[in-house]
Design a protein around this motif. Sequence first.
Motif, PDB file in Angstrom:
ATOM      1  N   ASN A 132     -17.660 -49.641 -34.402  1.00  0.00           N
ATOM      2  CA  ASN A 132     -17.368 -49.073 -33.023  1.00  0.00           C
ATOM      3  C   ASN A 132     -15.962 -49.863 -32.547  1.00  0.00           C
ATOM      4  O   ASN A 132     -14.614 -49.257 -32.543  1.00  0.00           O
ATOM      5  CB  ASN A 132     -18.077 -49.820 -32.027  1.00  0.00           C
ATOM      6  N   LEU A 133     -15.624 -51.080 -33.034  1.00  0.00           N
ATOM      7  CA  LEU A 133     -14.705 -51.839 -32.780  1.00  0.00           C
ATOM      8  C   LEU A 133     -13.423 -51.531 -33.509  1.00  0.00           C
ATOM      9  O   LEU A 133     -12.218 -51.637 -33.140  1.00  0.00           O
ATOM     10  CB  LEU A 133     -14.692 -53.491 -32.716  1.00  0.00           C
ATOM     11  N   ALA A 134     -13.616 -51.167 -34.807  1.00  0.00           N
ATOM     12  CA  ALA A 134     -12.662 -50.762 -35.692  1.00  0.00           C
ATOM     13  C   ALA A 134     -11.626 -49.586 -35.378  1.00  0.00           C
ATOM     14  O   ALA A 134     -10.725 -49.441 -35.723  1.00  0.00           O
ATOM     15  CB  ALA A 134     -13.323 -50.323 -37.185  1.00  0.00           C
ATOM     16  N   ILE A 135     -12.489 -48.777 -34.421  1.00  0.00           N
ATOM     17  CA  ILE A 135     -11.638 -47.474 -33.975  1.00  0.00           C
ATOM     18  C   ILE A 135     -10.546 -47.951 -33.113  1.00  0.00           C
ATOM     19  O   ILE A 135      -9.406 -47.428 -33.065  1.00  0.00           O
ATOM     20  CB  ILE A 135     -12.831 -46.562 -33.294  1.00  0.00           C
ATOM     21  N   SER A 136     -11.018 -48.845 -31.963  1.00  0.00           N
ATOM     22  CA  SER A 136      -9.819 -49.229 -31.229  1.00  0.00           C
ATOM     23  C   SER A 136      -8.763 -50.221 -31.768  1.00  0.00           C
ATOM     24  O   SER A 136      -7.626 -50.004 -31.519  1.00  0.00           O
ATOM     25  CB  SER A 136     -10.598 -50.260 -29.927  1.00  0.00           C
ATOM     26  N   ASP A 137      -9.250 -50.826 -32.877  1.00  0.00           N
ATOM     27  CA  ASP A 137      -8.301 -51.789 -33.893  1.00  0.00           C
ATOM     28  C   ASP A 137      -7.191 -50.678 -34.402  1.00  0.00           C
ATOM     29  O   ASP A 137      -5.973 -51.013 -34.557  1.00  0.00           O
ATOM     30  CB  ASP A 137      -8.914 -52.507 -34.868  1.00  0.00           C
ATOM     31  N   ALA A 138      -7.802 -49.618 -35.091  1.00  0.00           N
ATOM     32  CA  ALA A 138      -6.942 -48.611 -35.665  1.00  0.00           C
ATOM     33  C   ALA A 138      -5.964 -47.936 -34.589  1.00  0.00           C
ATOM     34  O   ALA A 138      -4.851 -47.348 -34.795  1.00  0.00           O
ATOM     35  CB  ALA A 138      -7.771 -47.659 -36.252  1.00  0.00           C
ATOM     36  N   ALA A 139      -6.581 -47.772 -33.406  1.00  0.00           N
ATOM     37  CA  ALA A 139      -5.923 -46.959 -32.280  1.00  0.00           C
ATOM     38  C   ALA A 139      -4.886 -47.794 -31.522  1.00  0.00           C
ATOM     39  O   ALA A 139      -3.875 -47.382 -31.123  1.00  0.00           O
ATOM     40  CB  ALA A 139      -6.925 -46.254 -31.504  1.00  0.00           C
ATOM     41  N   SER A 140      -4.979 -49.112 -31.633  1.00  0.00           N
ATOM     42  CA  SER A 140      -4.147 -49.957 -30.863  1.00  0.00           C
ATOM     43  C   SER A 140      -2.556 -49.722 -31.057  1.00  0.00           C
ATOM     44  O   SER A 140      -1.825 -49.658 -29.983  1.00  0.00           O
ATOM     45  CB  SER A 140      -4.500 -51.257 -31.190  1.00  0.00           C
ATOM     46  N   PRO A 141      -2.161 -49.674 -32.406  1.00  0.00           N
ATOM     47  CA  PRO A 141      -0.662 -49.202 -32.510  1.00  0.00           C
ATOM     48  C   PRO A 141      -0.186 -48.098 -31.812  1.00  0.00           C
ATOM     49  O   PRO A 141       1.020 -47.941 -31.544  1.00  0.00           O
ATOM     50  CB  PRO A 141      -0.585 -49.288 -34.142  1.00  0.00           C
ATOM     51  N   LEU A 142      -1.062 -47.186 -31.475  1.00  0.00           N
ATOM     52  CA  LEU A 142      -0.712 -45.851 -30.683  1.00  0.00           C
ATOM     53  C   LEU A 142      -0.981 -46.151 -29.224  1.00  0.00           C
ATOM     54  O   LEU A 142      -0.750 -45.165 -28.548  1.00  0.00           O
ATOM     55  CB  LEU A 142      -1.761 -44.649 -31.094  1.00  0.00           C
ATOM     56  N   GLY A 143      -1.179 -47.444 -28.636  1.00  0.00           N
ATOM     57  CA  GLY A 143      -1.443 -47.670 -27.369  1.00  0.00           C
ATOM     58  C   GLY A 143      -2.758 -46.895 -26.830  1.00  0.00           C
ATOM     59  O   GLY A 143      -2.789 -46.655 -25.686  1.00  0.00           O
ATOM     60  N   LEU A 144      -3.681 -46.830 -27.782  1.00  0.00           N
ATOM     61  CA  LEU A 144      -4.867 -46.201 -27.405  1.00  0.00           C
ATOM     62  C   LEU A 144      -6.179 -47.057 -27.622  1.00  0.00           C
ATOM     63  O   LEU A 144      -5.779 -47.864 -28.630  1.00  0.00           O
ATOM     64  CB  LEU A 144      -5.205 -44.909 -28.008  1.00  0.00           C
ATOM     65  N   TYR A 145      -7.296 -46.878 -27.008  1.00  0.00           N
ATOM     66  CA  TYR A 145      -8.612 -47.407 -27.604  1.00  0.00           C
ATOM     67  C   TYR A 145      -9.952 -46.362 -27.347  1.00  0.00           C
ATOM     68  O   TYR A 145      -9.684 -45.496 -26.738  1.00  0.00           O
ATOM     69  CB  TYR A 145      -8.707 -48.656 -27.075  1.00  0.00           C
TER      70      TYR A 145
END
Length: 501
Positions: A132-145
């Motif tokens: 679950n948390l890996a999705i937000s980590d990967a999306a963070s550079p895009l300004g998303l979570y």
Amino acid sequence: MNAHTAVDADTTLLQKSELQAQVVRGLEAHLPSDTLLWNREDTTPYECDGLTAYRQRPLVVALPETEEQVAAVLKTCFQMGVPVVARGAGTGLSGGAMPHAMGVTLSLARFNKILKMDKRSRTAVVQCGVRNLAISDAASPLGLYYAPDPSSQIACTIGGNVAENSGGVHCLKYGLTLHNVQKVKGYTIEGDPITFGSDALDSPGYDLLSLVVGSEGMLAIITEVTVKLVPKPMLARCIMASFDDMRKAGDAVAAVIAAGIIPAGLEMMDKPMTAAVEDYVHAGYDLNAEAILLCESDGTPEEVEEEIGRMSAVLREHGATAIAVSQNEAERLKFWSGRKNAFPASGRISPDYMCMDSTIPRKRLADILLAIQQMEKKYQLRCANVFHAGDGNLHPLILFDANDPDQLHRCELFGAEILETSVAMGGTVTGEHGVGVEKLNSMCVQFSAQENAQMFGIKHAFDTKGLLNPGKVIPTLQRCAEYGKMLVRGGKIKHPELERF
């Protein structure tokens, strides 16, 4: 053990051994040897999920690496009539991933790749084993979570989240898994590919996506999920409010919502839980408070300032004895650290705990807490409470020692009474942890025989042989009859549906 029983046991062991050899041979034709486990020492780690009170070693564990291998496992098991239990990270708390003694545990842990991040559509396509948390980590550079954030998010997988319809501390504002998933792909028990939902905001036909989310591995095997992403808020701040009375805290929760405020998170902890987590993470909690509320606001700085002010006023009006507002991100995370670590903190003060999961109307929060306090005396077991207070989702943690059969029995009765009381107060037996094996009897209280039959009908439409995660979630008529008779003998009948048994 008499001679007849010993012979029966030997026969069962022989039959199990023969079936195990047949299943291994059947799967070896499609899977590499290092993706199959069947020896006792190799299968024991799979004997339970986060509900450790109930254990069962699987016949065989399969760890496929490709979708073709998943399909082959399912086709083989379907042809042989062998049950299949899907498993993600094993963090579930209702025994949903507990193996079948004569079946295959299908571990999807190797499906751990993020396949696509799309900033324009604000979606991510991920394999079911992605954390679950890996999705937000990967999306963070895009300004998303990814918004749903169960306490186990550092370990739990998106496939498991879909199976249980998980929530988290921010589900009040952003919704459960169901509200944050756009498409799910997987396979039927026959090994045929199936898709629920679509890349568009809607899909033709019946809304089967809502059916598969929360189905606990009983309808299909999930391999790929398209999740919705949301923009990271510019600012988030958290209020920590103390109360000297449980009822005042419960009334304050209802008052916040009644004021037209939808916080990003609204959580509640009682005094025993506060003490446990403060000793563990030192979050700065008020150890004299009977209850603590964590109320978060996120958005633009202007929105947050206005909402924090409104929430603080409501909390003071309803009896808050102290209010602290996070002044920076580090302090906000510190406030939340205790809530996020409630489960491991409980593990430090008790050999075992059983985490219940029911929902009640918000206005009954104080009532259920006071009822649980009486149950502690009745069953002579401690209970620490943490709630998703904003949506009335309870997580009482009953503390016990599983090595003591009497304590385990009292714990089961304690948990069942919490669930039954929740139903009597207008709630449900589960919020986000699922039914699994833990709440089968409680489903007899929640639903009528006719309603359970309808649920069996849905399962039969997807799984005609009943091979996917059998014996869980939906109680049989016979089980409800036995449970009703047990309650009659104990003088405990409280639900009209059980009185006819």
